[in-house]
Design a protein around this motif. Structure first.
Motif, PDB file in Angstrom:
ATOM      1  N   ALA A  74       0.809  -1.220  -0.046  1.00  0.00           N
ATOM      2  CA  ALA A  74       0.059  -0.296  -0.011  1.00  0.00           C
ATOM      3  C   ALA A  74       1.017   1.281   0.032  1.00  0.00           C
ATOM      4  O   ALA A  74       1.850   1.238   0.601  1.00  0.00           O
ATOM      5  CB  ALA A  74      -0.974  -0.011   1.049  1.00  0.00           C
ATOM      6  N   PRO A  75       0.430   2.178  -0.562  1.00  0.00           N
ATOM      7  CA  PRO A  75       1.253   3.380  -0.903  1.00  0.00           C
ATOM      8  C   PRO A  75       1.899   4.028   0.495  1.00  0.00           C
ATOM      9  O   PRO A  75       0.976   4.053   1.387  1.00  0.00           O
ATOM     10  CB  PRO A  75       0.465   4.594  -1.561  1.00  0.00           C
ATOM     11  CG  PRO A  75      -0.400   3.464  -2.226  1.00  0.00           C
ATOM     12  CD  PRO A  75      -0.808   2.346  -1.544  1.00  0.00           C
ATOM     13  N   THR A  76       3.089   4.108   0.863  1.00  0.00           N
ATOM     14  CA  THR A  76       3.692   4.500   2.177  1.00  0.00           C
ATOM     15  C   THR A  76       4.729   5.801   1.745  1.00  0.00           C
ATOM     16  O   THR A  76       5.729   5.388   1.311  1.00  0.00           O
ATOM     17  CB  THR A  76       4.554   3.483   2.795  1.00  0.00           C
ATOM     18  OG1 THR A  76       3.536   2.254   2.696  1.00  0.00           O
ATOM     19  CG2 THR A  76       5.047   3.778   4.148  1.00  0.00           C
ATOM     20  N   PRO A  77       4.201   7.136   1.908  1.00  0.00           N
ATOM     21  CA  PRO A  77       5.029   8.071   1.469  1.00  0.00           C
ATOM     22  C   PRO A  77       5.870   8.504   2.439  1.00  0.00           C
ATOM     23  O   PRO A  77       5.839   8.214   3.870  1.00  0.00           O
ATOM     24  CB  PRO A  77       3.951   9.324   1.463  1.00  0.00           C
ATOM     25  CG  PRO A  77       2.903   8.947   2.369  1.00  0.00           C
ATOM     26  CD  PRO A  77       2.775   7.192   2.408  1.00  0.00           C
ATOM     27  N   LEU A 105       7.286   7.374  -3.991  1.00  0.00           N
ATOM     28  CA  LEU A 105       8.048   6.900  -5.113  1.00  0.00           C
ATOM     29  C   LEU A 105       7.499   5.858  -5.982  1.00  0.00           C
ATOM     30  O   LEU A 105       6.465   5.179  -5.727  1.00  0.00           O
ATOM     31  CB  LEU A 105       9.341   6.185  -4.481  1.00  0.00           C
ATOM     32  CG  LEU A 105      10.071   6.980  -3.451  1.00  0.00           C
ATOM     33  CD1 LEU A 105      11.370   6.115  -2.886  1.00  0.00           C
ATOM     34  CD2 LEU A 105      10.862   8.146  -4.314  1.00  0.00           C
ATOM     35  N   PRO A 106       7.704   5.550  -7.305  1.00  0.00           N
ATOM     36  CA  PRO A 106       7.089   4.667  -8.046  1.00  0.00           C
ATOM     37  C   PRO A 106       7.125   3.494  -7.360  1.00  0.00           C
ATOM     38  O   PRO A 106       5.914   2.719  -7.744  1.00  0.00           O
ATOM     39  CB  PRO A 106       8.119   4.636  -9.213  1.00  0.00           C
ATOM     40  CG  PRO A 106       8.798   5.950  -9.299  1.00  0.00           C
ATOM     41  CD  PRO A 106       9.108   6.230  -7.878  1.00  0.00           C
ATOM     42  N   ASP A 139       8.974   7.216 -16.571  1.00  0.00           N
ATOM     43  CA  ASP A 139       9.661   8.663 -16.621  1.00  0.00           C
ATOM     44  C   ASP A 139       9.344   9.521 -15.269  1.00  0.00           C
ATOM     45  O   ASP A 139       9.648  10.580 -15.366  1.00  0.00           O
ATOM     46  CB  ASP A 139       9.136   9.488 -17.603  1.00  0.00           C
ATOM     47  CG  ASP A 139       9.760   8.962 -19.161  1.00  0.00           C
ATOM     48  OD1 ASP A 139      10.857   8.106 -19.059  1.00  0.00           O
ATOM     49  OD2 ASP A 139       9.146   9.262 -20.194  1.00  0.00           O
ATOM     50  N   VAL A 140       8.572   8.735 -14.261  1.00  0.00           N
ATOM     51  CA  VAL A 140       8.210   9.469 -13.149  1.00  0.00           C
ATOM     52  C   VAL A 140       9.214   9.161 -12.063  1.00  0.00           C
ATOM     53  O   VAL A 140       9.376   7.987 -11.591  1.00  0.00           O
ATOM     54  CB  VAL A 140       6.896   8.937 -12.657  1.00  0.00           C
ATOM     55  CG1 VAL A 140       6.460   9.601 -11.359  1.00  0.00           C
ATOM     56  CG2 VAL A 140       5.736   9.385 -13.541  1.00  0.00           C
ATOM     57  N   LEU A 141       9.798  10.160 -11.322  1.00  0.00           N
ATOM     58  CA  LEU A 141      10.832   9.972 -10.275  1.00  0.00           C
ATOM     59  C   LEU A 141      10.323  10.056  -8.958  1.00  0.00           C
ATOM     60  O   LEU A 141      10.385   9.304  -8.215  1.00  0.00           O
ATOM     61  CB  LEU A 141      11.958  11.315 -10.334  1.00  0.00           C
ATOM     62  CG  LEU A 141      12.660  11.497 -11.733  1.00  0.00           C
ATOM     63  CD1 LEU A 141      13.495  12.843 -11.531  1.00  0.00           C
ATOM     64  CD2 LEU A 141      13.571  10.281 -11.763  1.00  0.00           C
TER      65      LEU A 141
END
Length: 685
Positions: free
Chosen positions: A26-29, A39-40, A104-106
């Motif tokens: 799960a997205p973990t910023p 991040l990707p 292309d996404v950093l």
């Protein structure tokens, strides 16, 4: 489904924000200085193929639809690419993100707009940092099949290429936004006493094809110069056809054939160039847009008793253009960011309309249409000074003050030449109360955008009414107030609550023109208040790995004095509430995902001086989908919607004269369009 999600949302607000790692991707910023960074790898479980796929999965974040705005002034979209506003005017955020390959996404940064040196931004903003590494491409294909009365949608899709050559990044896109719609059902007509006087069975077809070719070129010079060039050319061919069989004992059987066509083409070309100058940065911006829109509306009646057919024709050709030149100079003064801007714009509408009726000899005879031919021009100049700075380690200020001068000229019946000078500006504050909780507030003085078509006469053959045209329209002004709170729930997700109010002077509503006519005109004031709740609840910490609920609800309440009756009512045909609840489950250890979503939209009643109307969708749209993330390298998603059998209802009461007179008749329409099956095939290379 919606009750369950509301309970989960309420429970999540009461939970503490923990640093517990989310299970199964799960997205973990990362949280640094008030900035959430994704991040990707945080989106790996969704198998994204472009930047849009990533941003849509950021917990609690919703891409805001670009507002119709005057010129190229303050930013209105909550998305930046490489710290910059999306270049161009018709280039919306979703289209731009969909053309950025995921490779292309950093990273993606979520931060408060008031902390940036981009005037106009407030609340949560997504900044997508990119690095074009070579030639890449994205494509999507979205066929759709409706169960009843509608041909299949087979050509909706887009393909885009992006690459880099030296100091230049480029993107080329070919797309077709295709719509295929239709419904059918009965309509009951009753008189003022509620007695049935007519029965109708109606079948509607609504089709549109909008192919577009667009390109973008970005230059990054070794000396710090940055340039953008955007261009697009498009067509939009639309058809609305309605066939109605009408009759009732005591009336003549009739066949009504309604047909409306438009064949539009348009182009836009714009660019900007920014470079260092005298300790600051100077940016030069230019844009040119043009649209050619010929349309034809026909209403044909055939009668069962042998009387001659009747037919009305309304034709209109409209040419719209916009030219803008803008310059911005920004510099740093200590800890403060300054910007001064100057913008000039020239907008035009050249409208030619004709009305004709079929006589008993089968010949179309012209009908005078006063105000149907007119040219509207606006020349506008705007100057503004922006100032922003941190007031403390947790509090940031952003502000702007300016003025707008405009000259509006209409040539034609009742033409006028008028000048307006209007102040505008805003003040916003962003407070980082804690690492995971922030509040922002904004007060703004806004000058609204006029619809030039309101200046000229028009005929609505579908509704049997029209507008006389009003050359005396004034641009509305408003005081806008927003208060937004964002709560990051750590492993559980994120919640955003926004309240807003708009106090409008010179609001636009239908007003009397002469003894019997009407048109959009200005009233003294109106008010709009609302609440926007957006959130994502991850269910991984509760033990349901890979599951999440997304909620987006907006509620609005408006108020004005009716220009005819002076009674209190809401703004006409405006959004009243929108509810979107989506559940998604990415099955751990597989490439499969499934989901259920529910949406419902409610609109305020429509008010003309001789009628009221109400459009209703009940009980809302429930859909389900199954997604496979790797079918020979492609993402394949199949969905079925309208599982609750939503009907489109429409009610209209027409009065004998004005709405102060008795009701002449009421129409009650119910139309059904059945289940809808759609497929999305997408990929990247």
């Amino acid at each position: 489904m919606s009750v369950r999600c509301a309970m989960l949302c309420g429970a999540a607000l009461a939970l503490p924000a923990t640093a517990q790692a989310q299970a199964q991707g799960a997205p973990t910023p990362a949280l640094t200085s008030g900035v959430l960074t994704y991040l990707p790898a945080d989106f790996a479980r969704f198998a994204p193929q472009n930047a849009l796929d990533m941003v849509r999965q950021v917990p609690g974040f919703v891409i805001e639809t670009a507002e119709e705005r005057r010129g190229l002034g303050q930013a209105t979209q909550n998305v930046l690419i490489d710290g910059k506003r999306i270049s161009g005017k018709s280039n919306d955020a979703e289209a731009a993100l969909g053309r950025i390959n995921a490779r292309d996404v950093l990273r993606i940064e979520i931060l408060d707009g008031a902390t940036l040196d981009v005037p106009g931004l407030s609340g949560q903003v997504a900044n997508i940092l990119t690095a074009v590494k070579g030639l890449t491409g994205n494509f999507r294909y979205n066929p759709q099949i409706r169960a009843r009365r509608t041909e299949a949608r087979l050509l909706d899709g887009e393909i885009s290429l992006s690459g880099k050559s030296g100091a230049f990044d480029y993107t080329l896109s070919l797309s077709d936004e295709q719509q295929r719609g239709g419904n059918a059902g009965p309509e009951r007509v009753t008189d003022g006493a509620g007695r049935l006087i007519d029965l109708r069975h109606e079948v509607l077809i609504a089709n549109e094809d909008s192919p577009r070719l667009s390109g973008a070129l970005k230059y990054q010079g070794a000396g710090g110069g940055i340039g953008n060039l955007n261009a697009s050319i498009a067509q939009s061919h639309s058809l609305v056809a309605e066939n109605s069989r009408q009759g009732f004992p005591g009336t003549v059987d009739r066949r009504r054939d309604y047909r409306e066509t438009e064949k539009e083409w348009n182009y836009e070309i714009g660019g900007d160039y920014e470079f260092g100058l005298g300790g600051g940065r100077l940016k030069l911006i230019g844009l040119r847009r043009f649209e050619h829109s010929p349309s034809l509306t026909r209403v044909f009646f055939e009668y069962g008793d042998g009387r001659p057919d009747t037919c009305d024709l309304f034709a209109r050709t409209a040419d719209e253009s916009e030219a803008i030149a803008r310059t911005e100079y920004r510099w740093k003064g200590g800890v403060a960011d300054w910007q001064v801007s100057l913008e000039g714009a020239f907008n035009t509408l050249d409208n030619r309309s004709t009305l004709a009726v079929l006589d008993t000899a089968g010949v179309y005879q012209p009908v005078p249409l006063e105000g149907g031919n007119a040219k509207v021009k606006e020349k506008r100049v705007e100057i503004a000074l922006s100032y922003g700075r941190p007031l403390s380690g947790a509090l940031t200020l952003q502000s702007a003050i300016g003025a707008e001068y405009s000259n509006i000229t209409q040539n034609g019946a009742g033409g006028l030449n008028r000048n307006f000078l209007r102040p505008k500006g805003f003040v916003s504050l962003a407070w980082k109360a804690s690492p995971r909780f922030d509040i922002s507030a904004k007060i703004e003085r806004e000058v609204g955008q006029l619809d030039f078509y309101d200046f000229v006469a028009s005929v609505n053959l579908a509704g049997g009414n029209g507008n006389a045209g009003n050359p005396d329209l004034r641009p509305p002004q408003s005081w806008n107030v927003e208060l937004t709170a964002n709560r990051n729930l750590g492993a559980w997700g994120s919640i955003k609550l926004k309240t807003f109010a708009k106090f409008i002077a010179d609001a636009v509503a239908q007003v009397p023109i002469g003894a019997t006519g009407e048109a959009p005109g200005n009233i003294s004031k109106a008010r709009l208040v609302g609440l926007d709740l957006t959130g994502t609840i991850n269910l991984d910490p509760a033990g349901w790995r890979g599951a999440r609920v997304d909620i987006n609800t907006i509620f609005r309440k408006s108020r004005l004095h009716d220009p005819l009756t002076d009674e209190i009512r809401e703004l006409s045909e405006q959004d009243k509430s929108t509810i979107d609840v989506n559940f998604r489950h990415d099955i751990p250890g597989s490439d499969l995902a499934w989901g259920v979503d529910y949406s419902r939209y409610i609109q305020t009643a429509g008010f003309r001086l001789d009628q009221t109307s109400q459009y209703v969708e009940k009980p809302g749209d429930l859909g389900a989908y199954l997604e496979h993330k790797d079918v020979f390298g492609l993402k394949l998603r199949g969905g079925l919607s309208n599982l609750l059998g939503m009907n489109e209802r429409f009610y209209r009461s027409v009065y004998e004269g004005r709405r102060t007179d008795p009701i002449a008749f009421t129409e009650d329409r119910s139309r059904y369009f059945g289940p809808v099956f759609d497929v999305r095939i997408s990929g990247s290379f």
